[in-house]
Structures are given as C-alpha cells and as structure tokens.
Design an enzyme around this catalytic site. Structure first.
Site, PDB file in Angstrom:
ATOM      1  N   ALA A  13       0.752  -1.297  -0.006  1.00 57.23           N
ATOM      2  CA  ALA A  13      -0.093  -0.017   0.194  1.00 57.23           C
ATOM      3  C   ALA A  13       0.861   1.404  -0.050  1.00 57.23           C
ATOM      4  CB  ALA A  13      -1.228  -0.179   1.161  1.00 57.23           C
ATOM      5  N   SER A  40       8.722  -3.104  -0.491  1.00 57.99           N
ATOM      6  CA  SER A  40       8.130  -3.421  -2.045  1.00 57.99           C
ATOM      7  C   SER A  40       8.520  -4.755  -2.272  1.00 57.99           C
ATOM      8  CB  SER A  40       8.593  -2.410  -3.073  1.00 57.99           C
ATOM      9  OG  SER A  40       7.502  -2.364  -4.228  1.00 57.99           O
ATOM     10  N   ALA A  42       6.983  -9.232  -2.552  1.00 54.87           N
ATOM     11  CA  ALA A  42       5.689 -10.043  -2.313  1.00 54.87           C
ATOM     12  C   ALA A  42       5.702 -10.718  -1.231  1.00 54.87           C
ATOM     13  CB  ALA A  42       5.843 -10.755  -3.659  1.00 54.87           C
ATOM     14  N   CYS A  44       3.212 -12.575  -0.352  1.00 56.71           N
ATOM     15  CA  CYS A  44       2.443 -13.894  -0.637  1.00 56.71           C
ATOM     16  C   CYS A  44       3.255 -14.907  -1.155  1.00 56.71           C
ATOM     17  CB  CYS A  44       1.322 -13.466  -1.660  1.00 56.71           C
ATOM     18  SG  CYS A  44      -0.022 -12.280  -0.956  1.00 56.71           S
ATOM     19  N   ASP A 285      -3.195  -3.469   5.063  1.00 58.01           N
ATOM     20  CA  ASP A 285      -3.629  -4.402   5.880  1.00 58.01           C
ATOM     21  C   ASP A 285      -3.941  -3.705   7.430  1.00 58.01           C
ATOM     22  OD1 ASP A 285      -3.079  -6.208   3.981  1.00 58.01           O
ATOM     23  OD2 ASP A 285      -1.326  -7.338   4.979  1.00 58.01           O
ATOM     24  N   ASN A 307      -2.879  -2.998  -2.521  1.00 59.48           N
ATOM     25  CA  ASN A 307      -2.388  -2.172  -3.932  1.00 59.48           C
ATOM     26  C   ASN A 307      -3.338  -1.175  -4.490  1.00 59.48           C
ATOM     27  OD1 ASN A 307       0.700  -3.087  -5.083  1.00 59.48           O
ATOM     28  ND2 ASN A 307      -0.345  -5.038  -4.075  1.00 59.48           N
ATOM     29  N   TRP A 436     -21.957 -26.319 -21.182  1.00 60.51           N
ATOM     30  CA  TRP A 436     -22.658 -25.606 -20.100  1.00 60.51           C
ATOM     31  C   TRP A 436     -21.207 -25.525 -19.016  1.00 60.51           C
ATOM     32  CZ3 TRP A 436     -26.980 -22.899 -19.912  1.00 60.51           C
ATOM     33  CH2 TRP A 436     -28.080 -23.286 -20.938  1.00 60.51           C
TER      34      TRP A 436
END
Length: 455
Positions: A13, A40, A42, A44, A285, A307, A436
């Site tokens: 952020a 900066s 990652a 995750c 967060d 972000n 489908w």
C-alpha cells in the site's frame, strides 16, 4: 511550494501510494519510513520461496530502495519507525532504529500503511528457538537459515488457514514430516466445512497429518529449542514450529493519534481512504475494506486490496478523486494438487447476517468430459431465498478453479441472480470448458431446487 507527503510503511500500500503521488505530482517531496530493512516485496510469495519454487529472495522484490530514490525521487528511510502522530501540528515522530535518534517530520498529507502483524499467543515456550511466524521476508530468511543450520525433520504448523496450508506444502516439498493443527473443527475457516474437507483430504493424501479441534497448551523444549507441541489431545514431536493463527492490524499509532477504528481494530477509512483525522489517510492491511455483499466495513488483509487502496490514497492525497470500490471476499489458494477458491459470503457469514439463503453443491468437470486430463470440480453456490441474488460461491478442484471464481466475483460485484449467471455467454472449447460451464450447471440446479421449494 511543493507539497510534503509522508508515508509510514513501505510495502504494497505504501509504495503504491508513493508511486502514484509521484506520477501525479512531479514536484512533490515524498518520504517513506519503513521499520524493516526492505520495501516493496511480495509477501504472498514467501511460502514458495521457502519451498524452493522461488529460487531467490531477489525474485520477490518489485523495486529496491535505490530504484525508488534514483528513478522516482522518493526518499526511502529504512529501519526508521514512526512512534507518534500529532494531527494538530501535522508532524510525525520518527526513530532511527540504528542510532536510537528521534526527530519530527512535518507533513501536508500523511498515509498510514503500517500493515498487520502475526498473532503469537502467549503459550508457554513460544520464545523457544525453532518457533517462527511467517509474515516478512526476514521471517522467511530466518526459517531457511534454521533449516540449513540444524537437522529438521518434523515440522508442526499451528493454524490451518491460507498461510498454514501454503507453508505445509512448502515443507512437504522439502521432504519434511508435516503436521497441521487447528483449534477449529475444520481447516480453512473462510470456506464451508464440506468444501474445507477437500483440503484435509489433499493433505492426508500426500502424507501430511491433520489435527482438528486441537487447543495448544504449551510448547516444550530441550536445551532452549522446541521439541514438542502439547495440545488438549496429543503431544506432537517437533524440530520446528510455524505459527500461522492469523494477523492483527498495526493500528496503534493511528488509535493513539485519535483515529477511529473499525472491525478487528483496523483503521476505519472511507472510499477515498481518508481516516477520521484531517489530511491523514490509511491503506492496506492496517485499514478496513468495505464489503459490497455485507454492506459494511470488514477486515480482509490481502495484497490485492493493499495495492488498490494505496493507489486510491495516492491519487486523493494529490487532490484527485479516486474511490475504492470495495471487496466481495475473493480469495484462492493452492493446497498441494488442488486449488481452493471462494468469493462472497460463506454459509457461516450469511447465517451471522441473518440473510435468508439457499445453497447448492455439484460435482462437475473442469472441461469437456471426453477431453484428456478431465479433472473433477466441486462447485458450491449461495443465493438469496427471496430474490435469487447470488451471495457467494466456493470452488475446489485440480484445474479451472481460478476461472470460475473470477466469473463469480464479477457476478457478485454487479449483484447478479442465479438466473443471470445461467444466461452468461461464457467461452467454450473442449480443452477449457463444457458446453455448459460448471457455474451454469450449478445455477440450473439451484433454479430447480428453488422452484421445488416454492411448490
């Protein structure tokens, strides 16, 4: 005179906001204060770094301090911790963690992007060597160093949520004997129990032990290092313990400055990322997110939200008018050979809100039945009993989960009904789908069940 922007926190952020400010205000003075020694990157990706799928820490870094300073003229102050905010004087007290020196920094606009921290319950033995959280790159490096420096064969993971399940796979890839424990009667509490059971099946199919309804009583050690996890049911030998029982927002700085807090103690923000304090914004967060299905603020700390919120905050801090559109609760994770995705409300959430709802669950296939490698797909939909509007969905399988979760998230964002979901024009070719789509198959079953209930 150029505007002075101060950002507390240098990850998703914070740096998204700083970059956006620079784009929109080329002459701005931008200072970012980060108490860690990196910005900066990652978070995750940390389980995949530990598991060896990501070969180096550098691969996780989006931009370095040097890049931000030389390319974007953003001043980044590492190992600097903000300790107080005076919103009346518009200053921030900052301590240099290397020297212990404290100074005050003035601002015109301030962003709080302090993130969240892992919960570490006060168990006896939690300070033993070999007990780790996993939230930062530093945590990951310490875990990897521990694995290199001593023999680790038995790993116990406390917590069966997203991080717990992803790191279980990482240790499994490293050849460790892995046990996952959780206090709840199921893994992955954001899923319904019947869908979460598929995660347990995947773990146990790969030799990972699972203990549910297990309340940790203490961690036992020998020679200062952890040797076992003791619960209300069993004792589990352990050479390394990973604690992943959740996070709490780092909102104390904002609270002490007088900012209003929201769910789970996160900093309450509006759709412009403004806090209750003038010229003070919050994102990521540490902040709330408006949940479009619940119709209320929530706390769902994910990198995608951080972000987006950072970019919105940066735009508005420079005088723009950007809005954070809110969330619908979308998430996905890989659990060994299956993917688990969800969006919207779970049955537990719908019940807590008092929403009249129905569910339908089907087993389908990720693509045409006659095409090779046809993987089973479990689809569950929740919809309102009164107007048939979609409330949520959960999908588990070896392939095609991400595609369907994103379709459902889009449908939820636009308030679609099961009838409208069934009518969607979705892509089809035998390697990718059935005539489908499984979502539409589930919607058809839901409609039939709904009509039977009406009769």
């Amino acid at each position: 005179m150029s505007q002075r922007y101060v950002i507390i926190g240098g990850d998703a952020a914070g740096m998204s906001a700083a970059s956006q400010i620079r784009r929109l205000d080329p002459d701005a003075a931008i200072d970012v204060f980060e108490r860690d020694n990196i910005v900066s990157y990652a978070q995750c990706g940390l389980p995949y770094y530990i598991g060896g799928l990501v070969p180096s820490a550098e691969r996780l870094v989006a931009r370095t301090k040097q890049e931000f300073e030389e390319k974007y003229n953003i001043r980044v102050h590492l190992r600097h911790e903000a300790t107080a905010i005076d919103p009346a004087a518009k200053i921030v007290a900052v301590t240099d963690l290397a020297t212990g020196d404290t100074r005050t920094v003035p601002y015109d606009k301030l962003l709080i992007a302090t993130g969240a921290r892992p919960i570490l319950p006060g168990w006896e033995g939690r300070d033993l060597a070999g007990v780790f959280p996993l939230k930062t790159l530093g945590d990951a490096e310490r875990i990897l160093a521990d694995l290199r420096d001593r023999p680790v064969e038995r790993v116990v993971i406390i917590g069966g949520g997203y991080i717990g399940l992803e790191i279980a796979e990482a240790f499994h890839l490293l050849g460790k004997t892995v046990t996952v424990l959780d206090l709840a009667p199921q893994l992955a509490l954001t899923f319904d129990a019947d869908m979460a059971d598929l995660a347990r099946d995947a773990l146990e199919r790969h030799g990972i032990a699972v203990g549910l309804g297990e309340e940790v009583r203490r961690l036992e050690g020998e020679g200062g290092r952890v040797r076992a996890v003791v619960t209300n049911k069993n004792t589990y030998p352990a050479d390394l313990v990973l604690v992943a029982v959740g996070v709490v927002p780092n909102s104390e700085l904002a609270r002490e400055a007088g900012a209003e807090l929201g769910p789970k103690g996160a900093i309450r923000v509006n759709d412009r990322m403004e806090t209750s304090l003038p010229d003070v914004y919050a994102a990521g967060d540490c902040a709330t997110q408006f949940h479009r299905i619940k119709g209320a603020d929530d706390f769902v700390p994910l990198g995608t939200h951080a972000n987006k919120q950072g970019r919105v905050a940066g735009t508005n801090m420079t005088g723009g008018d950007a809005r954070f559109a809110g969330i619908v609760g979308s998430a996905i994770m890989k659990v060994l050979d299956i993917a688990m995705g969800r969006t919207g409300l779970s049955s537990r959430e719908a019940e807590a809100l008092g929403v009249p709802f129905e569910t339908v669950r089907i087993r389908s296939r990720a693509h045409a039945r006659y095409y090779p490698d046809n993987a089973e797909l479990h689809v569950k939909l929740l919809f309102r009993r009164d107007d048939r509007r979609l409330l949520g969905g959960q999908i588990v399988g070896k392939a095609g989960v991400d595609k369907r979760v994103d379709v459902l998230a889009t449908a939820l964002y636009h308030g679609m009904t099961i009838d409208e979901l069934e009518a969607l024009d979705l892509s089809y070719a035998p390697p990718f789908n059935a005539v489908w789509d499984p979502l539409q198959q589930a919607a058809t079953v839901a409609k039939k069940a709904d009509r039977r209930a009406e009769r």
